[in-house]
Design a protein around this motif. Structure first.
Motif, PDB file in Angstrom:
ATOM      1  N   SER A   1      19.087  42.302  31.061  1.00 22.84           N
ATOM      2  CA  SER A   1      18.360  42.798  32.228  1.00 22.84           C
ATOM      3  C   SER A   1      17.765  44.178  31.974  1.00 22.84           C
ATOM      4  N   LYS A   2      18.368  44.953  31.089  1.00 26.51           N
ATOM      5  CA  LYS A   2      17.825  46.283  30.785  1.00 26.51           C
ATOM      6  C   LYS A   2      16.464  46.170  30.095  1.00 26.51           C
ATOM      7  N   SER A   3      16.361  45.294  29.093  1.00 29.03           N
ATOM      8  CA  SER A   3      15.072  45.145  28.411  1.00 29.03           C
ATOM      9  C   SER A   3      14.038  44.507  29.340  1.00 29.03           C
ATOM     10  N   ALA A   4      14.458  43.565  30.170  1.00 28.02           N
ATOM     11  CA  ALA A   4      13.525  42.962  31.124  1.00 28.02           C
ATOM     12  C   ALA A   4      13.072  44.003  32.143  1.00 28.02           C
ATOM     13  N   GLY A   5      14.003  44.839  32.602  1.00 25.78           N
ATOM     14  CA  GLY A   5      13.672  45.906  33.546  1.00 25.78           C
ATOM     15  C   GLY A   5      12.668  46.893  32.971  1.00 25.78           C
ATOM     16  N   PHE A   6      12.776  47.153  31.673  1.00 23.28           N
ATOM     17  CA  PHE A   6      11.833  48.050  30.998  1.00 23.28           C
ATOM     18  C   PHE A   6      10.403  47.544  31.183  1.00 23.28           C
ATOM     19  N   TYR A   7      10.192  46.254  30.943  1.00 25.99           N
ATOM     20  CA  TYR A   7       8.842  45.698  31.079  1.00 25.99           C
ATOM     21  C   TYR A   7       8.397  45.686  32.535  1.00 25.99           C
TER      22      TYR A   7
ATOM     23  N   LYS B   1      -4.941  47.087  36.505  1.00 27.81           N
ATOM     24  CA  LYS B   1      -6.249  46.468  36.304  1.00 27.81           C
ATOM     25  C   LYS B   1      -6.116  44.963  36.107  1.00 27.81           C
ATOM     26  N   HIS B   2      -4.984  44.543  35.539  1.00 28.37           N
ATOM     27  CA  HIS B   2      -4.746  43.142  35.225  1.00 28.37           C
ATOM     28  C   HIS B   2      -3.292  42.811  35.527  1.00 28.37           C
ATOM     29  N   ASP B   3      -3.021  41.542  35.808  1.00 27.19           N
ATOM     30  CA  ASP B   3      -1.639  41.096  35.921  1.00 27.19           C
ATOM     31  C   ASP B   3      -1.094  40.914  34.511  1.00 27.19           C
ATOM     32  N   LEU B   4       0.048  41.524  34.234  1.00 27.66           N
ATOM     33  CA  LEU B   4       0.659  41.444  32.913  1.00 27.66           C
ATOM     34  C   LEU B   4       1.831  40.474  32.941  1.00 27.66           C
ATOM     35  N   TYR B   5       1.900  39.598  31.944  1.00 27.02           N
ATOM     36  CA  TYR B   5       2.985  38.639  31.800  1.00 27.02           C
ATOM     37  C   TYR B   5       3.532  38.754  30.377  1.00 27.02           C
ATOM     38  N   GLY B   6       4.847  38.787  30.243  1.00 25.43           N
ATOM     39  CA  GLY B   6       5.466  38.884  28.926  1.00 25.43           C
ATOM     40  C   GLY B   6       6.064  37.552  28.510  1.00 25.43           C
ATOM     41  N   SER B   7       5.711  37.092  27.316  1.00 23.42           N
ATOM     42  CA  SER B   7       6.196  35.802  26.843  1.00 23.42           C
ATOM     43  C   SER B   7       7.567  35.924  26.188  1.00 23.42           C
ATOM     44  N   TYR B   8       8.093  34.805  25.770  1.00 25.88           N
ATOM     45  CA  TYR B   8       9.382  34.746  25.093  1.00 25.88           C
ATOM     46  C   TYR B   8       9.361  35.534  23.783  1.00 25.88           C
ATOM     47  N   ARG B   9       8.192  35.814  23.250  1.00 24.02           N
ATOM     48  CA  ARG B   9       8.088  36.547  21.989  1.00 24.02           C
ATOM     49  C   ARG B   9       8.481  38.018  22.115  1.00 24.02           C
ATOM     50  N   LEU B  10       8.689  38.503  23.335  1.00 20.61           N
ATOM     51  CA  LEU B  10       9.168  39.870  23.518  1.00 20.61           C
ATOM     52  C   LEU B  10      10.661  40.000  23.198  1.00 20.61           C
ATOM     53  N   ASN B  11      11.330  38.862  23.006  1.00 14.81           N
ATOM     54  CA  ASN B  11      12.767  38.849  22.672  1.00 14.81           C
ATOM     55  C   ASN B  11      13.611  39.596  23.697  1.00 14.81           C
ATOM     56  N   ILE B  12      13.444  39.236  24.946  1.00 14.69           N
ATOM     57  CA  ILE B  12      14.208  39.875  26.024  1.00 14.69           C
ATOM     58  C   ILE B  12      15.575  39.210  26.116  1.00 14.69           C
ATOM     59  N   TYR B  13      16.605  40.007  25.842  1.00 19.03           N
ATOM     60  CA  TYR B  13      17.979  39.494  25.781  1.00 19.03           C
ATOM     61  C   TYR B  13      18.863  39.966  26.926  1.00 19.03           C
TER      62      TYR B  13
ATOM     63  N   GLU C   1       9.213  47.899  34.773  1.00 22.21           N
ATOM     64  CA  GLU C   1       8.842  49.286  35.080  1.00 22.21           C
ATOM     65  C   GLU C   1       7.439  49.612  34.586  1.00 22.21           C
ATOM     66  N   TYR C   2       7.019  48.965  33.510  1.00 20.71           N
ATOM     67  CA  TYR C   2       5.698  49.214  32.957  1.00 20.71           C
ATOM     68  C   TYR C   2       4.640  48.258  33.507  1.00 20.71           C
ATOM     69  N   GLY C   3       4.947  47.605  34.606  1.00 15.25           N
ATOM     70  CA  GLY C   3       3.943  46.846  35.328  1.00 15.25           C
ATOM     71  C   GLY C   3       3.839  45.368  35.033  1.00 15.25           C
ATOM     72  N   PHE C   4       4.757  44.816  34.231  1.00 12.35           N
ATOM     73  CA  PHE C   4       4.700  43.385  33.971  1.00 12.35           C
ATOM     74  C   PHE C   4       5.087  42.633  35.237  1.00 12.35           C
ATOM     75  N   LYS C   5       4.265  41.676  35.632  1.00 13.20           N
ATOM     76  CA  LYS C   5       4.520  40.879  36.825  1.00 13.20           C
ATOM     77  C   LYS C   5       5.676  39.902  36.601  1.00 13.20           C
ATOM     78  N   ASN C   6       5.751  39.376  35.389  1.00 12.69           N
ATOM     79  CA  ASN C   6       6.813  38.430  35.049  1.00 12.69           C
ATOM     80  C   ASN C   6       7.067  38.489  33.548  1.00 12.69           C
ATOM     81  N   VAL C   7       8.312  38.229  33.159  1.00 11.38           N
ATOM     82  CA  VAL C   7       8.666  38.144  31.748  1.00 11.38           C
ATOM     83  C   VAL C   7       9.516  36.901  31.523  1.00 11.38           C
ATOM     84  N   THR C   8       9.408  36.347  30.317  1.00 13.01           N
ATOM     85  CA  THR C   8      10.188  35.178  29.930  1.00 13.01           C
ATOM     86  C   THR C   8      11.322  35.633  29.022  1.00 13.01           C
ATOM     87  N   LEU C   9      12.528  35.216  29.370  1.00 10.65           N
ATOM     88  CA  LEU C   9      13.697  35.578  28.570  1.00 10.65           C
ATOM     89  C   LEU C   9      13.657  34.881  27.216  1.00 10.65           C
TER      90      LEU C   9
END
Length: 167
Positions: free
Chosen positions: A19-25, A5-17, A27-35
């Motif tokens: 590729s596994k944690s980034a891959g998780f987001y 329904k919406h483009d999802l973006y994950g900020s640095y506050r997700l604490n992505i350290y 898989e759940y539809g995030f268009k982009n995430v910030t490490l």
């Protein structure tokens, strides 16, 4: 529930350290995430250039050190601080920490006084596979934003940048 329904973006506050944690987001539809800005260039490179190239990396900004639920501005003055700009706390070493007031939650963000500055590291970032960059402006005025953006554009185009922040 929001995916599709919406483009999802994950900020640095997700604490992505990694590729596994980034891959998780992803898989759940995030268009982009910030490490996480706490990752070193070595850590980013260890993700692999293909993986690192698909994530965003913060290359400039005063990183929040703490979120305070008890508004220090209201505690000291009795008034909401969201109307009066930026406040500062000074430590015993005379370092000034910006305090941002978040109106919706009546909380404060305490910012690192020294910004993350990586315009002088673009060769290293490229070797680590980074292709997406984030600049986070919080306390900078328009003139400072224009100057800093210019330094990053110059660096992205292959120009030499000096670390003007003294780091």
């Amino acid at each position: 529930a929001l995916s599709g329904k919406h483009d999802l973006y994950g900020s640095y506050r997700l604490n992505i350290y990694n590729s596994k944690s980034a891959g998780f987001y992803r898989e759940y539809g995030f268009k982009n995430v910030t490490l996480s800005p706490e990752l070193s260039l070595k850590d980013i490179a260890a993700m692999g250039s293909r993986a690192a190239g698909s994530y965003e990396v913060m290359v400039y900004g005063h990183i929040p050190l703490m979120t305070m639920k008890n508004c220090v501005i209201r505690s000291c003055s009795g008034k909401c601080g969201t109307k009066n700009g930026t406040y500062y706390l000074t430590d015993r070493m005379k370092e000034r920490f910006a305090v941002l007031c978040e109106k919706e939650s009546c909380t404060n963000l305490l910012l690192n006084p020294k910004p993350l500055y990586m315009a002088d590291k673009f060769d290293d970032l490229a070797r680590a596979g980074v292709r997406k960059y984030m600049l986070m402006f919080t306390v900078e005025n328009e003139k400072e934003c224009r100057r800093i953006c210019g330094e990053y554009v110059h660096a992205i185009r292959g120009g030499k940048a000096e670390n003007i922040m003294g780091e």
